[in-house]
Design an enzyme around this catalytic site. Structure first.
Site, PDB file in Angstrom:
ATOM      1  N   SER A 165       0.862  -1.179   0.000  1.00  0.00           N
ATOM      2  CA  SER A 165       0.000   0.000   0.000  1.00  0.00           C
ATOM      3  C   SER A 165       0.896   1.225   0.000  1.00  0.00           C
ATOM      4  O   SER A 165       2.081   1.131   0.369  1.00  0.00           O
ATOM      5  CB  SER A 165      -0.886   0.010   1.255  1.00  0.00           C
TER       6      SER A 165
ATOM      7  N   TYR B  89      -1.895  -0.957  10.368  1.00  0.00           N
ATOM      8  CA  TYR B  89      -1.925  -1.204   8.923  1.00  0.00           C
ATOM      9  C   TYR B  89      -0.588  -0.826   8.294  1.00  0.00           C
ATOM     10  O   TYR B  89      -0.024  -1.584   7.495  1.00  0.00           O
ATOM     11  CB  TYR B  89      -3.057  -0.393   8.303  1.00  0.00           C
TER      12      TYR B  89
END
Length: 281
Positions: free
Chosen positions: A143, A156
């Site tokens: 990401s 995350y």
């Protein structure tokens, strides 16, 4: 790897979003597909869509956080197709909140899927891909949160930084050992997926209460994904990167200047500026 037709691709998280788009795009290239997802209904939707279009496809429900299950899936893929040429470790989940507010279960869940899921895929498939002695490519989905750290997404970001690092190590290991395999790390920005609804697949044993800081970042991520690019654009970028052996796959060109600015800040010992995760081209 430039020739896709007749070869075999594995895609995890194939039930929706980027995973489904990858499966469709690789099928359009003439590849045979082995698909996995934790949601049986969504996975069957992708399988039937591709099979209806003439693709040769097998699909199995799979929790990528379960190493034994991933190894069994790899056995099934090799028994079915005899080889794997493209491995897309794509399954991922998100939850947010302040690092001192959210429970350990949040971190455990995200590491289990986002990081250990990638490791399980690498360890189950890569040895046999190397043994094939053919060209091949591993694509791990990280990401932009694995390149830029922002508030309210500590768990995350930790998992995605780890996935980025693992992929860089893997690419170097392929190079120094003379392997015919290559590796790329996919770092999407805002994409129209259901990542903000990942809790639908959260195990009951790792469930946790909702807090105000979590609700805030959930709303932010929901807005970013709603306004994001189509997952089909991401799939196109992945196929292009495999063909051109590009290591870092960015979905938004507007993040490239931020990478340079981040590197300068770190080289000078400064805390990098906060990224704009709503950047769009």
């Amino acid at each position: 790897m430039r020739d896709f037709a007749g070869r075999v691709a594995v895609v995890t998280g194939a039930g929706s979003g980027i995973g489904r788009a990858l499966a469709r795009r690789l099928a359009a290239e003439g590849m045979r597909l082995a698909l996995a997802d934790i949601e049986p209904g969504a996975l069957e939707g992708t399988r039937s869509l591709l099979a209806g279009g003439g693709a040769e496809v097998t699909a199995r429900p799979l929790d990528v956080g379960d190493g034994a299950a991933v190894r069994a899936f790899a056995d099934h893929v090799y028994e079915t197709f005899g080889a794997v040429h493209v491995l897309c470790n794509n399954a991922g989940v998100f939850t947010g909140g302040q690092m001192w507010t959210r429970p350990f279960a949040d971190f455990e869940w995200m590491f289990r899927v986002n990081t250990f899921g990638v490791l399980h895929g690498v360890q189950a498939f890569v040895p046999r891909m190397i043994e094939q002695d053919t060209e091949g490519h591993v694509v791990n989905t990280a990401s932009v949160a694995g390149l830029f750290a922002g508030p309210f997404s500590g768990g995350y970001a930790m998992t995605k930084f780890a996935t980025y690092a693992a992929t860089e190590v893997l690419a170097h290991e392929f190079a120094v050992t003379g392997s015919k395999l290559r590796a790329s790390v996919l770092c999407p920005g805002g994409v129209r997926t259901r990542i903000h609804e990942a809790a639908r697949n959260r195990p009951a044993s790792l469930d946790a209460g909702h807090t105000a800081d979590q609700a805030f970042i959930d709303e932010v991520i929901s807005n970013v994904t709603t306004k994001g690019i189509p997952p089909e654009d991401v799939a196109d970028a992945v196929v292009k990167a495999i063909r051109e052996e590009t290591f870092l796959i960015l979905t938004h060109e507007s993040y490239r200047p931020g990478l340079a600015a981040r590197a300068r800040a770190l080289a000078e010992g400064r805390l990098p500026d906060l990224p704009d995760f709503e950047s769009r081209d």
